[in-house]
Design an enzyme around this catalytic site. Sequence first.
Site, PDB file in Angstrom:
ATOM      1  N   HIS A  99       0.867  -1.157  -0.017  1.00  0.00           N
ATOM      2  CA  HIS A  99      -0.009   0.163  -0.175  1.00  0.00           C
ATOM      3  C   HIS A  99       0.931   1.159   0.218  1.00  0.00           C
ATOM      4  O   HIS A  99       2.026   1.134   0.496  1.00  0.00           O
ATOM      5  CB  HIS A  99      -0.908  -0.093   1.288  1.00  0.00           C
ATOM      6  CG  HIS A  99      -2.079   0.990   1.102  1.00  0.00           C
ATOM      7  ND1 HIS A  99      -1.892   2.393   1.528  1.00  0.00           N
ATOM      8  CD2 HIS A  99      -3.300   1.058   0.946  1.00  0.00           C
ATOM      9  CE1 HIS A  99      -3.059   3.112   1.210  1.00  0.00           C
ATOM     10  NE2 HIS A  99      -3.686   2.213   0.886  1.00  0.00           N
ATOM     11  N   GLU A 169      -3.985   2.202  -7.296  1.00  0.00           N
ATOM     12  CA  GLU A 169      -4.419   3.097  -6.597  1.00  0.00           C
ATOM     13  C   GLU A 169      -3.420   4.302  -6.939  1.00  0.00           C
ATOM     14  O   GLU A 169      -2.198   4.411  -6.195  1.00  0.00           O
ATOM     15  CB  GLU A 169      -4.410   2.879  -4.781  1.00  0.00           C
ATOM     16  CG  GLU A 169      -5.084   1.555  -4.496  1.00  0.00           C
ATOM     17  CD  GLU A 169      -5.349   1.834  -2.968  1.00  0.00           C
ATOM     18  OE1 GLU A 169      -6.257   2.224  -2.526  1.00  0.00           O
ATOM     19  OE2 GLU A 169      -4.320   1.517  -2.169  1.00  0.00           O
TER      20      GLU A 169
HETATM   21  P1  PGA Z   1      -9.464   6.248   0.443  1.00  0.00           P
HETATM   22  O1  PGA Z   1      -8.353   5.237   0.650  1.00  0.00           O
HETATM   23  O2  PGA Z   1     -10.804   5.270   0.040  1.00  0.00           O
HETATM   24  O3  PGA Z   1      -9.725   6.780   1.784  1.00  0.00           O
HETATM   25  O4  PGA Z   1      -9.129   7.171  -0.478  1.00  0.00           O
HETATM   26  C1  PGA Z   1      -8.032   4.179  -0.218  1.00  0.00           C
HETATM   27  C2  PGA Z   1      -6.915   3.411   0.060  1.00  0.00           C
HETATM   28  O5  PGA Z   1      -6.047   3.990   0.800  1.00  0.00           O
HETATM   29  O6  PGA Z   1      -6.895   2.484  -0.025  1.00  0.00           O
END
Ligand code: PGA
Length: 255
Positions: A99, A169
Amino acid sequence: MKSAKKIIVANWKMNPLTREEVDAITKGSLAKAKAFKKIQMILCPPALFTQYIKAKIKKSNNVTMGAQNIAVEPQGSYTGEIGAPMFADLGITHTVIGHSERRKMGETDDMVNKKVTIALKNKLIPIICIGETVRDEEGAYLGTIKNQIAKALAGVKKESLPRLVIAYEPVWAIGATSAMEPHDVHQMTIFIKKSLIEIYKTREMLPVPILYGGSVDQTNAENLIKEGEVDGFILGRPSLNPDVLGEIMKAANTL
Ligand code: PGA
């Protein structure tokens, strides 16, 4: 490939602070998940709460649990770390790996690769997070993404691909005010699929579900799934709010 069920990864991050809040979020999330059979929810609470929550979801067939992180080694003198075999022994099915918040704390592509290997060895499904920090006009971010995928999967056999998930992401969209545009998400899912084909030197479509994460909410979830052609979402903030989570599941469930 389109996975049979849409995958919703509920990444609680380092929240909430008390078991009372854990109870409320868990209860609400399980009730929502029960209503949407085309959803597979993976609850990823802070590791400390794993066993406590797991005891509450034994009978569910569309909710399982994931770790937010695993150690870079399976066992040994690594104070404060939790090894993949420990999660596997508890019946945890998935683990988030790489992540961006962990990469920011120093997790390298090499560590991500080691963790992917250890997860697979312990029958945990790795949810490998990739994403660029900035989207430059020259398109250098595409090289970053391909590189992250290639490094994360170094040494991973093609046969193992059905047992992993890629979560795209874009770092700039995480915890932000708005998500990436669905059209741009679609371009990225195509690019990721193409990268996998190139990395594995094959012509066939590879069976890896691709998720999107970053400011998904009840207003954009439907378009992100439909136009973005993703197999689900990884959610931060909405995972702590069962009502919003339910709306997102509803959007994903109907398509
Ligand atoms: P968020 O975070 O939905 O608060 O933007 C996404 C993530 O970090 O997986």
